[in-house]
Design an enzyme around this catalytic site. Structure first.
Site, PDB file in Angstrom:
ATOM      1  N   HIS A 186      47.453  28.763  34.436  1.00  0.00           N
ATOM      2  CA  HIS A 186      47.199  30.029  33.616  1.00  0.00           C
ATOM      3  C   HIS A 186      46.952  29.930  32.351  1.00  0.00           C
ATOM      4  O   HIS A 186      45.987  30.525  31.678  1.00  0.00           O
ATOM      5  CB  HIS A 186      48.153  31.180  34.167  1.00  0.00           C
ATOM      6  CG  HIS A 186      48.216  31.688  35.603  1.00  0.00           C
ATOM      7  ND1 HIS A 186      49.116  31.357  36.499  1.00  0.00           N
ATOM      8  CD2 HIS A 186      47.711  33.181  35.941  1.00  0.00           C
ATOM      9  CE1 HIS A 186      48.814  32.068  37.617  1.00  0.00           C
ATOM     10  NE2 HIS A 186      48.194  33.092  37.481  1.00  0.00           N
ATOM     11  N   HIS A 204      41.178  37.130  44.684  1.00  0.00           N
ATOM     12  CA  HIS A 204      40.854  37.511  43.242  1.00  0.00           C
ATOM     13  C   HIS A 204      40.833  36.515  42.351  1.00  0.00           C
ATOM     14  O   HIS A 204      41.049  35.735  42.577  1.00  0.00           O
ATOM     15  CB  HIS A 204      42.092  38.830  42.939  1.00  0.00           C
ATOM     16  CG  HIS A 204      43.284  38.120  42.382  1.00  0.00           C
ATOM     17  ND1 HIS A 204      44.189  37.667  43.457  1.00  0.00           N
ATOM     18  CD2 HIS A 204      43.592  37.624  41.226  1.00  0.00           C
ATOM     19  CE1 HIS A 204      45.264  37.050  42.670  1.00  0.00           C
ATOM     20  NE2 HIS A 204      44.753  36.945  41.640  1.00  0.00           N
ATOM     21  N   ASP A 250      41.394  35.622  38.220  1.00  0.00           N
ATOM     22  CA  ASP A 250      41.961  35.855  37.057  1.00  0.00           C
ATOM     23  C   ASP A 250      41.039  35.757  35.724  1.00  0.00           C
ATOM     24  O   ASP A 250      40.152  34.808  35.666  1.00  0.00           O
ATOM     25  CB  ASP A 250      43.256  34.803  36.779  1.00  0.00           C
ATOM     26  CG  ASP A 250      44.305  35.020  37.674  1.00  0.00           C
ATOM     27  OD1 ASP A 250      44.366  36.067  38.420  1.00  0.00           O
ATOM     28  OD2 ASP A 250      44.972  33.984  37.982  1.00  0.00           O
ATOM     29  N   HIS A 256      45.481  41.871  40.937  1.00  0.00           N
ATOM     30  CA  HIS A 256      45.632  40.652  41.235  1.00  0.00           C
ATOM     31  C   HIS A 256      46.144  40.596  42.858  1.00  0.00           C
ATOM     32  O   HIS A 256      47.360  40.118  43.199  1.00  0.00           O
ATOM     33  CB  HIS A 256      46.628  39.842  40.416  1.00  0.00           C
ATOM     34  CG  HIS A 256      46.094  39.699  39.129  1.00  0.00           C
ATOM     35  ND1 HIS A 256      45.512  38.579  38.573  1.00  0.00           N
ATOM     36  CD2 HIS A 256      46.166  40.655  38.073  1.00  0.00           C
ATOM     37  CE1 HIS A 256      45.119  38.810  37.235  1.00  0.00           C
ATOM     38  NE2 HIS A 256      45.604  40.070  37.022  1.00  0.00           N
ATOM     39  N   HIS A 287      44.273  37.918  31.193  1.00  0.00           N
ATOM     40  CA  HIS A 287      45.585  38.058  31.975  1.00  0.00           C
ATOM     41  C   HIS A 287      46.480  37.291  31.433  1.00  0.00           C
ATOM     42  O   HIS A 287      47.483  37.704  31.665  1.00  0.00           O
ATOM     43  CB  HIS A 287      45.016  37.280  33.461  1.00  0.00           C
ATOM     44  CG  HIS A 287      46.069  37.244  34.520  1.00  0.00           C
ATOM     45  ND1 HIS A 287      47.107  38.287  34.518  1.00  0.00           N
ATOM     46  CD2 HIS A 287      46.486  36.380  35.132  1.00  0.00           C
ATOM     47  CE1 HIS A 287      47.888  37.959  35.584  1.00  0.00           C
ATOM     48  NE2 HIS A 287      47.651  36.800  35.793  1.00  0.00           N
TER      49      HIS A 287
HETATM   50 MN    MN Z   1      45.903  36.387  39.518  1.00  0.00          MN
END
Ligand code: MN
Length: 271
Positions: free
Chosen positions: A212, A78, A80, A74, A84
């Protein structure tokens, strides 16, 4: 098929040859100076990117130069992948992302004015609803690219990470907005200019790091550290996202290119 037959790909190739379609590189250069996310204690951090010389037209390799690369997954621009995050732990690694989802319409949302007033600003559902009422709906398979102006700090690690005694101060999203993007929108992913897809202070949100949590848990993907978003129209560019297919990888440094019509007026609404 006959060579002269016009196909959609030949139309793109002709436009590339004539320059009416331009290719823009949205990728930050990758070096040992690339800013890397720094987690507070007690969490462990990834290593920075670095090159290790193995030979350089010298005794270990008289006719060639080559390096080993050392890097966290990361680092820099980049992607994800779902695995992750704990919410996506049963999902895809970075090598398993369907290429059809890595090429799609780019939509550029300019929230620089919000972030200029407050580096901790969190984009909320109402911002996206207002945006759509003004500019239009997001196309299927789109990548939503968020301008916050953070690109301007890309060469200055301290300013880019913007850490003080109270933590990191970079813009991001509310938990409600992350959930809305993940669950209500038929998109492939989002891209941001900052070091991570969540705000600098997102550890204090509920759930922690909500973009996330919701995005990767919904098999959508996130890209960080984008630049050159000012080169793109609001609608009409095509994004090409090319992560290294690291087997078992939770993410990977990624080249991100955008094909855009040459004459599109920058950041103007579609009529
Ligand atoms: Mn990341």
């Amino acid at each position: 098929m006959p060579a002269a037959e016009e196909t959609c790909t030949s139309a793109i190739l002709s436009a590339l040859a004539s320059g009416t379609v331009q290719v823009h590189d949205l990728t930050a250069p990758l070096s040992d100076r690339t800013p890397t996310l720094v987690l507070p204690d007690p969490f462990s951090n990834l290593i920075d990117f670095s090159l290790e010389e193995v030979s350089a037209y010298n005794e270990p390799g008289p006719y060639w130069k080559h390096h080993n690369i050392h890097t966290g997954e990361h680092i820099g621009t980049h992607i994800d992948a779902p695995i992750h995050w704990i919410s996506g732990r049963g999902g895809k690694d970075v090598s398993q992302i369907d290429p059809q989802r890595l090429v799609g319409p780019a939509v550029v949302l300019d929230f620089r004015s919000l972030a200029a007033d407050d580096p901790d600003v969190l984009i909320d559902v109402h911002h996206l609803e207002t945006w759509q009422s003004e500019y239009g709906r997001f196309p299927s398979n789109a990548w939503l690219l968020f301008r916050t102006g953070w690109e301007q700090y890309g060469d200055d690690r301290t300013a880019f990470l913007n850490v003080d005694a109270t933590g990191s101060h970079t813009p991001g999203f509310t938990a409600e907005c992350a959930r809305y993007i993940a669950e209500k929108l038929d998109i492939s992913g989002i891209g941001v200019e900052t070091v991570g897809i969540d705000s600098g202070n997102a550890g204090a949100l509920e759930p922690p790091f909500p973009m996330h949590y919701f995005l990767l848990g919904a098999d959508k993907y996130g890209i960080t550290s984008l630049k050159n978003l000012d080169k793109l129209p609001v609608f009409g560019a095509m994004l090409v996202v090319a992560p290294l297919p690291i087997v078992g990888g939770t993410g990977a440094p990624t080249r991100v290119l955008a094909l855009a019509p040459q004459n599109t007026k920058k950041m103007e609404a579609q009529s």
